[in-house]
Design an enzyme around this catalytic site. Sequence first.
Site, PDB file in Angstrom:
ATOM      1  N   THR A  32       0.242   7.677   9.272  1.00  0.00           N
ATOM      2  CA  THR A  32       0.695   8.848  10.029  1.00  0.00           C
ATOM      3  C   THR A  32      -0.099  10.095   9.670  1.00  0.00           C
ATOM      4  O   THR A  32      -0.080  11.075  10.406  1.00  0.00           O
ATOM      5  CB  THR A  32       2.182   9.146   9.751  1.00  0.00           C
ATOM      6  OG1 THR A  32       2.330   9.506   8.370  1.00  0.00           O
ATOM      7  CG2 THR A  32       3.051   7.946  10.091  1.00  0.00           C
ATOM      8  N   LYS A  42       3.354  12.770  -6.062  1.00  0.00           N
ATOM      9  CA  LYS A  42       4.152  12.669  -4.846  1.00  0.00           C
ATOM     10  C   LYS A  42       5.275  11.674  -5.054  1.00  0.00           C
ATOM     11  O   LYS A  42       5.248  10.864  -5.979  1.00  0.00           O
ATOM     12  CB  LYS A  42       3.281  12.242  -3.664  1.00  0.00           C
ATOM     13  CG  LYS A  42       2.762  10.814  -3.780  1.00  0.00           C
ATOM     14  CD  LYS A  42       1.916  10.409  -2.607  1.00  0.00           C
ATOM     15  CE  LYS A  42       1.499   8.948  -2.766  1.00  0.00           C
ATOM     16  NZ  LYS A  42       0.649   8.478  -1.726  1.00  0.00           N
ATOM     17  N   ASP A  94      -7.334   7.903  -0.491  1.00  0.00           N
ATOM     18  CA  ASP A  94      -6.107   7.130  -0.385  1.00  0.00           C
ATOM     19  C   ASP A  94      -6.503   5.757   0.144  1.00  0.00           C
ATOM     20  O   ASP A  94      -7.619   5.583   0.652  1.00  0.00           O
ATOM     21  CB  ASP A  94      -5.119   7.819   0.559  1.00  0.00           C
ATOM     22  CG  ASP A  94      -3.664   7.500   0.243  1.00  0.00           C
ATOM     23  OD1 ASP A  94      -3.415   6.541  -0.522  1.00  0.00           O
ATOM     24  OD2 ASP A  94      -2.783   8.189   0.758  1.00  0.00           O
TER      25      ASP A  94
END
Length: 184
Positions: free
Chosen positions: A49, A18, A44
């Site tokens: 969000t 990413k 993660d």
Amino acid sequence: MARAYAKRLGAELALVDKRRPRADAVEVMNIIGDVEGKTVIFFDDIISTGRTLCQAAEAMRANGARDIYAGATHAVLADGAADRILASPIREVVVTDTLPIGDEQRFDKLTVLSIAPLLARAIREVFDDAGRLQPSERRSLEDKHARSLEQLSASIAHEIRNPITAAKSLVQQMGEDPSSRENV
């Protein structure tokens, strides 16, 4: 750490490639590794969000992943995160309670694990180590730990009032050079 998880589980490793064109945006570029027909578990450090998490899950689904599970240490769960995750192909998200998670932030796919046993074990081990010291050394160490625990409690009580402040503090602490911290 991902390699260690894969080894411990006897599983293959795949990586999400990413990039962040801006601080508030993420683009999942590629999935490196084979996820086709497999159950995927990915981790993660923080879910704010939920965009990174959901885009990674969408990319894994597009690459043929059968079932997708996610985990994170810290769950900020900003506005819209729950809706994004609910609409994603993720079956379950497991997080810890390092940050307060209010009822309005909880959703069906969310599982919250307490870190209380981990903290209790750490404290117990510190004091068990103190049992091997001479009485004068033990008192000095106990006093030092009591002061450290009081400071930690005050810090947590202050930061827990505002999850965003707590998240920023955690990020700052993670960015510190560990050798600069005083050993307790």
